[in-house]
Design a protein around this motif. Structure first.
Motif, PDB file in Angstrom:
ATOM      1  N   PRO A 192      13.990  -4.970 -12.493  1.00 15.62           N
ATOM      2  CA  PRO A 192      14.092  -5.068 -11.034  1.00 15.62           C
ATOM      3  C   PRO A 192      13.544  -6.423 -10.575  1.00 15.62           C
ATOM      4  CG  PRO A 192      12.813  -3.127 -11.726  1.00 15.62           C
ATOM      5  CD  PRO A 192      12.914  -4.054 -12.894  1.00 15.62           C
ATOM      6  N   GLY A 193      14.257  -7.470 -10.922  1.00 12.36           N
ATOM      7  CA  GLY A 193      13.766  -8.821 -10.684  1.00 12.36           C
ATOM      8  C   GLY A 193      13.706  -9.183  -9.217  1.00 12.36           C
ATOM      9  N   HIS A 194      14.379  -8.383  -8.377  1.00 10.55           N
ATOM     10  CA  HIS A 194      14.257  -8.642  -6.946  1.00 10.55           C
ATOM     11  C   HIS A 194      12.849  -8.303  -6.466  1.00 10.55           C
ATOM     12  CE1 HIS A 194      15.855  -4.707  -7.780  1.00 10.55           C
ATOM     13  NE2 HIS A 194      15.346  -4.267  -6.684  1.00 10.55           N
ATOM     14  N   GLY A 195      12.077  -7.660  -7.312  1.00  5.19           N
ATOM     15  CA  GLY A 195      10.661  -7.479  -6.990  1.00  5.19           C
ATOM     16  C   GLY A 195       9.885  -8.742  -7.317  1.00  5.19           C
ATOM     17  N   GLY A 196      10.429  -9.867  -6.933  1.00  2.00           N
ATOM     18  CA  GLY A 196       9.813 -11.156  -7.229  1.00  2.00           C
ATOM     19  C   GLY A 196       8.352 -11.262  -6.816  1.00  2.00           C
ATOM     20  N   PRO A 197       7.974 -10.722  -5.654  1.00  2.00           N
ATOM     21  CA  PRO A 197       6.574 -10.859  -5.239  1.00  2.00           C
ATOM     22  C   PRO A 197       5.592 -10.356  -6.292  1.00  2.00           C
ATOM     23  CG  PRO A 197       7.889  -9.975  -3.438  1.00  2.00           C
ATOM     24  CD  PRO A 197       8.785 -10.028  -4.655  1.00  2.00           C
ATOM     25  N   ALA A 198       5.999  -9.335  -7.034  1.00  2.00           N
ATOM     26  CA  ALA A 198       5.088  -8.764  -8.028  1.00  2.00           C
ATOM     27  C   ALA A 198       4.759  -9.780  -9.117  1.00  2.00           C
ATOM     28  CB  ALA A 198       5.711  -7.509  -8.652  1.00  2.00           C
ATOM     29  N   LEU A 199       5.773 -10.441  -9.631  1.00  2.00           N
ATOM     30  CA  LEU A 199       5.518 -11.378 -10.727  1.00  2.00           C
ATOM     31  C   LEU A 199       4.801 -12.616 -10.239  1.00  2.00           C
ATOM     32  CD1 LEU A 199       6.407 -10.833 -13.725  1.00  2.00           C
ATOM     33  CD2 LEU A 199       7.319  -9.302 -11.982  1.00  2.00           C
ATOM     34  N   LEU A 200       5.143 -13.042  -9.019  1.00  3.13           N
ATOM     35  CA  LEU A 200       4.430 -14.184  -8.440  1.00  3.13           C
ATOM     36  C   LEU A 200       2.963 -13.825  -8.228  1.00  3.13           C
ATOM     37  CD1 LEU A 200       7.270 -15.190  -5.983  1.00  3.13           C
ATOM     38  CD2 LEU A 200       6.404 -16.617  -7.849  1.00  3.13           C
ATOM     39  N   ALA A 201       2.728 -12.621  -7.718  1.00  5.29           N
ATOM     40  CA  ALA A 201       1.352 -12.188  -7.484  1.00  5.29           C
ATOM     41  C   ALA A 201       0.572 -12.138  -8.793  1.00  5.29           C
ATOM     42  CB  ALA A 201       1.348 -10.812  -6.810  1.00  5.29           C
ATOM     43  N   ASN A 202       1.156 -11.554  -9.799  1.00  5.51           N
ATOM     44  CA  ASN A 202       0.432 -11.367 -11.056  1.00  5.51           C
ATOM     45  C   ASN A 202       0.177 -12.672 -11.792  1.00  5.51           C
ATOM     46  OD1 ASN A 202      -0.296  -8.535 -11.880  1.00  5.51           O
ATOM     47  ND2 ASN A 202       1.744  -8.224 -11.002  1.00  5.51           N
ATOM     48  N   THR A 203       1.173 -13.564 -11.778  1.00  2.00           N
ATOM     49  CA  THR A 203       0.927 -14.834 -12.478  1.00  2.00           C
ATOM     50  C   THR A 203      -0.099 -15.668 -11.719  1.00  2.00           C
ATOM     51  OG1 THR A 203       2.946 -15.708 -11.436  1.00  2.00           O
ATOM     52  CG2 THR A 203       3.130 -14.914 -13.702  1.00  2.00           C
ATOM     53  N   TRP A 204      -0.105 -15.539 -10.400  1.00  2.05           N
ATOM     54  CA  TRP A 204      -1.148 -16.248  -9.632  1.00  2.05           C
ATOM     55  C   TRP A 204      -2.518 -15.657  -9.948  1.00  2.05           C
ATOM     56  CZ3 TRP A 204      -4.662 -15.192  -5.658  1.00  2.05           C
ATOM     57  CH2 TRP A 204      -5.174 -16.323  -4.971  1.00  2.05           C
ATOM     58  N   LEU A 205      -2.579 -14.323  -9.974  1.00  2.00           N
ATOM     59  CA  LEU A 205      -3.861 -13.653 -10.261  1.00  2.00           C
ATOM     60  C   LEU A 205      -4.408 -14.037 -11.633  1.00  2.00           C
ATOM     61  CD1 LEU A 205      -3.767  -9.881  -9.203  1.00  2.00           C
ATOM     62  CD2 LEU A 205      -5.485 -11.599  -8.567  1.00  2.00           C
TER      63      LEU A 205
ATOM     64  N   VAL B 156      12.818 -12.848  -9.242  1.00  2.00           N
ATOM     65  CA  VAL B 156      12.196 -13.454 -10.423  1.00  2.00           C
ATOM     66  C   VAL B 156      13.181 -14.462 -11.007  1.00  2.00           C
ATOM     67  CG1 VAL B 156      11.183 -13.048 -12.677  1.00  2.00           C
ATOM     68  CG2 VAL B 156      10.899 -11.353 -10.874  1.00  2.00           C
ATOM     69  N   ALA B 157      13.085 -15.681 -10.565  1.00  2.00           N
ATOM     70  CA  ALA B 157      14.013 -16.740 -10.947  1.00  2.00           C
ATOM     71  C   ALA B 157      13.378 -17.601 -12.042  1.00  2.00           C
ATOM     72  CB  ALA B 157      14.344 -17.554  -9.707  1.00  2.00           C
ATOM     73  N   PRO B 158      14.089 -18.613 -12.531  1.00  6.88           N
ATOM     74  CA  PRO B 158      13.504 -19.472 -13.575  1.00  6.88           C
ATOM     75  C   PRO B 158      12.187 -20.101 -13.148  1.00  6.88           C
ATOM     76  CG  PRO B 158      15.851 -19.931 -13.330  1.00  6.88           C
ATOM     77  CD  PRO B 158      15.480 -18.984 -12.237  1.00  6.88           C
ATOM     78  N   GLU B 159      11.981 -20.226 -11.853  1.00  2.08           N
ATOM     79  CA  GLU B 159      10.745 -20.826 -11.361  1.00  2.08           C
ATOM     80  C   GLU B 159       9.513 -20.000 -11.731  1.00  2.08           C
ATOM     81  OE1 GLU B 159      13.511 -20.471  -9.611  1.00  2.08           O
ATOM     82  OE2 GLU B 159      13.865 -22.209  -8.300  1.00  2.08           O
ATOM     83  N   VAL B 160       9.677 -18.740 -12.079  1.00  4.77           N
ATOM     84  CA  VAL B 160       8.528 -17.867 -12.310  1.00  4.77           C
ATOM     85  C   VAL B 160       8.054 -17.998 -13.757  1.00  4.77           C
ATOM     86  CG1 VAL B 160       7.688 -15.497 -12.238  1.00  4.77           C
ATOM     87  CG2 VAL B 160       9.382 -16.272 -10.564  1.00  4.77           C
ATOM     88  N   PRO B 161       6.804 -18.364 -13.977  1.00  7.23           N
ATOM     89  CA  PRO B 161       6.307 -18.448 -15.354  1.00  7.23           C
ATOM     90  C   PRO B 161       6.368 -17.079 -16.029  1.00  7.23           C
ATOM     91  CG  PRO B 161       4.718 -19.376 -13.783  1.00  7.23           C
ATOM     92  CD  PRO B 161       5.781 -18.708 -12.975  1.00  7.23           C
ATOM     93  N   GLY B 162       6.658 -17.087 -17.300  1.00  9.24           N
ATOM     94  CA  GLY B 162       6.664 -15.835 -18.053  1.00  9.24           C
ATOM     95  C   GLY B 162       7.974 -15.086 -18.017  1.00  9.24           C
ATOM     96  N   SER B 163       8.972 -15.651 -17.354  1.00  9.27           N
ATOM     97  CA  SER B 163      10.212 -14.892 -17.199  1.00  9.27           C
ATOM     98  C   SER B 163      11.363 -15.495 -17.985  1.00  9.27           C
ATOM     99  CB  SER B 163      10.604 -14.822 -15.730  1.00  9.27           C
ATOM    100  OG  SER B 163      11.846 -14.159 -15.612  1.00  9.27           O
TER     101      SER B 163
END
Lengths: 774, 774
Positions: free
Chosen positions: B79-92, B127-134
């Protein structure tokens, strides 16, 4: 079932197997009245034997149960490359010769049947549109079960027997199609009887489902919502007895389910039989029957290999053709005892020639829903929302006929067609909760998050004589590119067969399109389906880009009434200026392309033509025109809008194409043309490269730039915004003098101003959001 | 697990949820240091809250188990449209700020994190290529599990945790991807841990898998080959405890499986939690948490609706941000205790930035396999068969690195690449029988009859730093049109991110192409994938049409060494004249297009240019040239062959494009050009419409005519046969005099002679079958 009946089924099966092998190998001596010689053998041996005996086995047993119980059965041949089987069976039952009187049911006909198969000027090797009783070609695998469910919708008396090949079963579309049972209403729809044919092998590999433990396979099928029954083995007599019993059981069970209102667990059959069953067990010392080596032609090089020739003859004689056919080649009368009554023969079912059953769709007309437009471009409406109201009335008018459905991957409301829920719901046979909305056991809308399943069900629905619409996000319709290909190919052939009657067109409504996926970002931005569609035959494909609400209504009204096409409509769901009143819209859509005089000031002598196709480009072109009136009032600008993209082509290329004279009258032969187009700009060049003025044509469109941003920023990123269009004009119209340079700079400044605002505020400037033409 | 640990996981989860909701709503006041005011709220509320808390829940628990057990985990967000989750976690966890130092892990960084989300000039909502870990964007659904398996191949120490959304689970590609476990070697490959996230709803509907009885779901997953464990509920404390236990169990089970050689039943997790969990339970009197209404933005119009604003503030404060972040916005040190060690953080795994791990593919060079060509066009070979031998050596050379795989839908042997089976086999973890060939538990070839699965696994393999090839029938590659789109979009963005290192290109080998599907018929004839590919960014796509064996070797060698492209190679498997020796082939492929002097007699002053691209067109062009030498020996004919289709474009459009001067030197500015092209003819026009000589260009190609017939008949049906090409020349070259009319008639007669022969004999005339150039 009596032994006599089983013997009859076996004889019928042997006859079909003989006729199948004969098609693959023989160009003469069909009854083996003389010893088989090389000159009787086709020079190129083409065809797929492997799946064929299994198909023949199923067909013979279905004949028996249809005859005994007077059933209405449509046969869907998932392994459609087993074409010889369906040709053999329809010839045996007589429907082939009724459809093609030049291939009679006698010795001469048998010779023709054999010779024509996979032969130049003859018939294709797969179950193609040429085969009576078929709605499904097996060329590209994966869609049989979706087609079967589509055929079963709104046909409560019909049983669709769908053979699923175990190769095909590995594909994604097939893997999810099992779930379609959750959309089938046992009382109001027909039944689908899946027959998973595990013959164990694909071209060169075992199939996955044949190589997992029985418990796992059984769990999988139960998990899909079925109660599987197994027919497994290779000894014909035992297999006949089991198959007959199982078929009786599943038909009983289908009748039982249709008599209750409980959530059904539908029966299905797993037939595990050898690949190439009854064919050569070994060739050149290698096992063939029951292996992947039986996939196509088990005996190769028969013309030049005397031992293979002898093996072929003994294989064919093993079916004892003299017991099956009279001396003149007519099937013996006792075989006829297995053939169902006339229209109950599976090759004769009208469901497989849907045009025979097609009733015209009752249409409400567009006037009741048209938006009132007193002045061009001063009011706004949401085109697809208004269309939703018209579709609501289509549903109401055709409610009794139960002949219209809307399919979509969970986007019907998102695409703003939700007015349809005033009068119907989403068909749903799984659990419902109190928070659910519009889920009903019997609704006109079918939503499942599989574009493949939507497309496949709609194809099955249309080919069995009904009407429908597929609404989808524009970008993700590419998921069914390949299915579209196959359907367009089917239609091309279908149209050439006089006995196949016209069916309703396949209508795509693509909304949430490239210019308004600013919020979902780059992955959701792709207008290329239009390009893809354009590669198929001109007599089949149509593409429409209505610029506003009333033109959308007019286009949709036209498409829903049409036959034998694939219509692609791309239309926005967001607020859009109302450009044309209903009369103007009808006229404009009838012409397909035309000058918008009210937006032009060229007095038949333009300095520049501003053309547009698509809703977002039309807004930008009109906005550019307004800028020009302000800044270059003496410039004579002509605005041309194109609704029917096919009009741009020469009339030699497409039935909708414009003659050069007409094209030149719109676009001139010598003035700059700036064309703002919805999709990839090169398509406009492709359509117009032979026109006199092509060298003056400059196209703006989507050039694969995008991200999550604002709608206006999307236009700027792709150089299709109003300011850029004005710059394009300034750069291309000669003789504008020093004003031009100033205007160019002013436009650049405007772009910079918007850019800065958008990045600061996260939204477009009010002057864009609230823009109107007048 | 201790209560302290559970409290820590919960705090971490609250922090991620806070940061996720903050991204969707806030442009300022990130720590709620003052009461929330309208000006703190973004003007456009974009993003998907619904799936986000579930993703955060999983991520937090994975952190715990990674930290405790020192695991190597790659997180694939279906569910990559849940982008905020991955951004939040990689920031954390710090990886986001390490990748993007302008978004530090403090209050200022938090404001930037919030503001940039779905904001113009910021980051996409998915969750696009810009997101680390993806390695996986969730824009178009259905491919997560295939990507996960591709990532796991040849990574024995890796666990790929793949969250599958229950919407996505309805798609065909996902439905069949579950079976990919049958291709995973427990010892030599990594493990895939599917986590089916049943949050119950899609955009506007319940999801199917959430609404079938538990027994049915359980059977389905067991049928797919998994042992599911269930984490179900909505009470956080209980859910934390269950999830922690289950994760410990499945990790234990994965380790146990990797220590045995039995056929594995892999563990998986079903997480059933409310959609929009911990978000507003009701809005305006309607239930939101746990319903489809939580899909995107649960509270709308927050700027203008004071009650919604208050509800948002209370929702956000409910996470108790002051317990989670210092006064300056840095996550509190106790949260850091849950973060795994540096490279074990999921945002830091090098597997998600495969270029970091990429090792150059060792290549054997083409000379060892090149076909000896003493005289142009006098010998024949099967191009893909020879390529198969080169691929065999690629496999051998890279056997130790385990970094190269071939994927295909059961067509590797059919496409005549079977020399690879000399040194490897087809990976297969299901039952084998004695008749099977080349099935091994650990092989370099992966065959499954799902083009989707092949493509998805290859993408996952490449993006994690390995090399591969997808071989497929040309027509059916359209099945993955949409997947190609998404991968090309991914690569376009990836190339702009300096921190993402180049990965190996995605190489398609399309064989069994349109001109040699005469035996399978119309459904198998479609060369349109090339057109489809051309719509994507020029810096990403390449298309090659090698005309013979040595050019195919040269092209394949080049493509396999290349990075960050999608390369499409279309090449025949049938016997083809060997036109160029290896040196000529390398030179010709390096140029991409050139004059074949040995086939020309124009002495730099042609009367006509005969151009060709593709193996079948090249044969016809050369045959036409031979006819012209015989019948019109004074006509000066130039033969141009194009291998690299992109060369035809202007250099302003594509990096491979030719400058006008170069194009004009090949094609002249004023002589007729007859161009025989492999695919749909209009593509050549699209590529060349700006060239000086475009008005003289006449293209022949596939025009959607075909059936089951002979290869030469296919050419005749589509007007690309040698005789038709001669007629085209006769019709276009001025001043040929009365000889022209006689030759025209002679060519017509030849066509009629072939037509009659083919229909009589069912095969091509020997003069075609055995044709050679000299």
């Amino acid at each position: 079932m009596s032994n006599a009946d089983l013997s009859l089924v076996d004889a019928y099966w042997r006859a079909a197997n003989y006729l199948s092998a004969g098609q693959i190998y023989l160009m003469d001596n069909p009854l083996l009245t003389e010893p088989l010689a090389p000159e009787h053998i086709k020079p190129r041996l083409l065809g797929h034997w492997g799946t064929t005996p299994g198909l023949n086995f199923i067909y013979a047993h279905l004949n028996r149960v249809i005859r005994d119980r007077d059933l209405d059965v449509l046969f869907v041949t998932g392994p459609g490359h087993g074409g010889p089987a369906l040709l053999a069976n329809t010839w045996l039952e007589g429907t082939y010769s009724e459809t093609y009187p030049d291939v009679p049911r006698d010795g001469d006909g048998m010779r023709r049947l054999f010779r024509q198969f996979s032969f130049p000027g003859g018939v294709p090797s797969h179950v193609a549109p040429e085969v009576p009783g078929s709605i499904h070609e097996g060329g590209e695998l994966g869609y049989s079960l979706a087609h079967a469910f589509g055929a079963a919708f709104d046909n409560p008396g019909l049983i669709v027997a769908c053979v699923v090949g175990d190769g095909e079963a590995e594909t994604g579309p097939l893997a999810t199609s099992w779930h379609a049972g959750k959309f089938l209403n046992p009382q109001r729809d027909g039944a689908v009887l899946p027959i998973l044919h595990l013959n164990g092998y694909k071209i060169a590999n075992p199939s996955l489902l044949a190589r997992i433990p029985h418990d796992e396979l059984d769990a999988l099928l139960r998990g899909y919502g079925y109660a599987p029954r197994y027919v497994e083995g290779d000894e014909p007599d035992a297999m006949h007895a089991t198959m007959a019993n199982v078929l009786d059981e599943v038909i009983d069970e289908i009748h039982r389910i249709k008599g209750t209102t409980e959530r059904p667990t539908w029966p299905m059959i797993v037939l595990r039989s050898p690949k190439g069953w009854t064919g050569p067990s070994e060739v050149d010392g290698k096992p063939v029957e029951g292996t992947w080596r039986a996939h196509q032609v088990p005996l190769a090089g028969v013309r030049d290999n005397p031992s293979h020739l002898r093996q072929l003859e003994s294989w064919l004689r093993g079916y004892r053709p003299d017991e099956l056919f009279d001396a003149d080649g007519t099937p013996r009368p006792e075989l006829a005892a297995l053939v169902p009554d006339g229209p109950h023969r599976m090759g004769a079912t009208p469901h497989a020639n849907g045009g025979l059953l097609l009733r015209e769709l009752k249409m409400p007309g567009i006037r009741a829903h048209a938006t009132e437009v007193v002045k061009h471009g001063t009011t706004h409406s949401e085109p697809t929302r208004v269309l939703g109201r018209m579709l609501r009335d289509v549903i109401t008018l055709n409610a009794d006929a139960r002949s219209f459905r809307i399919f979509g991957p969970d986007e019907t409301a998102s695409n703003r067609l939700d007015a349809v829920y005033d009068v119907t719901g989403k068909q749903w046979q799984a659990e419902t909760l109190s928070v659910d909305e519009h889920l009903v056991p019997d609704g006109r809308v079918v939503e499942v998050l599989s574009e493949h399943l939507c497309q496949g069900m709609l194809e099955g629905y249309l080919l069995t004589g009904r009407h429908g619409l597929f609404n989808c996000y524009e970008a993700f319709i590419h998921i069914v590119d390949s299915m579209f290909n196959q359907h367009a190919k089917w239609l091309k052939t279908h149209k050439k067969l006089a006995w196949r009657r016209p069916v309703a067109s396949l209508n795509y409504l693509l909304s949430s399109h490239v210019w308004r996926q600013d919020h979902n970002g780059f992955s959701h931005q792709d207008p290329g389906f239009i390009d893809h569609v354009m590669n198929k035959k001109a007599e089949v494909v149509r593409v429409y880009l209505p610029p506003d609400t009333n033109t959308l209504l007019s286009v949709a009204d036209h498409c829903l009434r049409s036959k034998d096409y694939v219509n692609v409509i791309v239309a926005g769901k967001n607020e859009t200026p109302d450009w044309l009143d209903v009369d103007e819209a009808v006229l404009h859509c009838t012409r397909g392309a035309g000058i918008w005089e009210w937006a032009s000031n060229d007095e038949d002598e333009p300095d520049v033509v501003l053309a547009c196709a698509g809703d977002a480009p039309t807004v930008e072109v009109l906005a550019a025109t307004k800028l020009l009136r302000e800044h270059l009032p003496s410039l004579r600008v002509r605005v041309v809008n194109v609704v029917d993209l096919m009009r741009l082509q020469p009339d030699t290329e497409h039935p909708h194409g414009m003659p050069d004279r007409e094209f030149d009258a719109l676009f001139t032969t010598d003035k700059p043309v700036i064309f703002a187009y919805h999709g990839y700009p090169w398509l406009i060049h492709r359509l117009t490269y032979r026109r006199a003025n092509h060298h003056n044509l400059h196209v703006r469109g989507y050039k694969e730039e995008g991200t999550t941003t604002t709608p206006f920023d999307m236009l700027v990123l792709n150089d299709m915004d109003r300011y850029r269009l004005v710059i394009d004009i300034v750069d291309r119209v000669p003789g504008l003098g020093p004003k031009a340079a100033r205007l160019r700079q002013h436009m650049q400044d405007q772009r910079a101003r918007h850019h800065a605002w958008i990045r600061e505020h996260g939204e477009d400037l009010p002057e864009v959001r609230d823009w109107t033409w007048q």
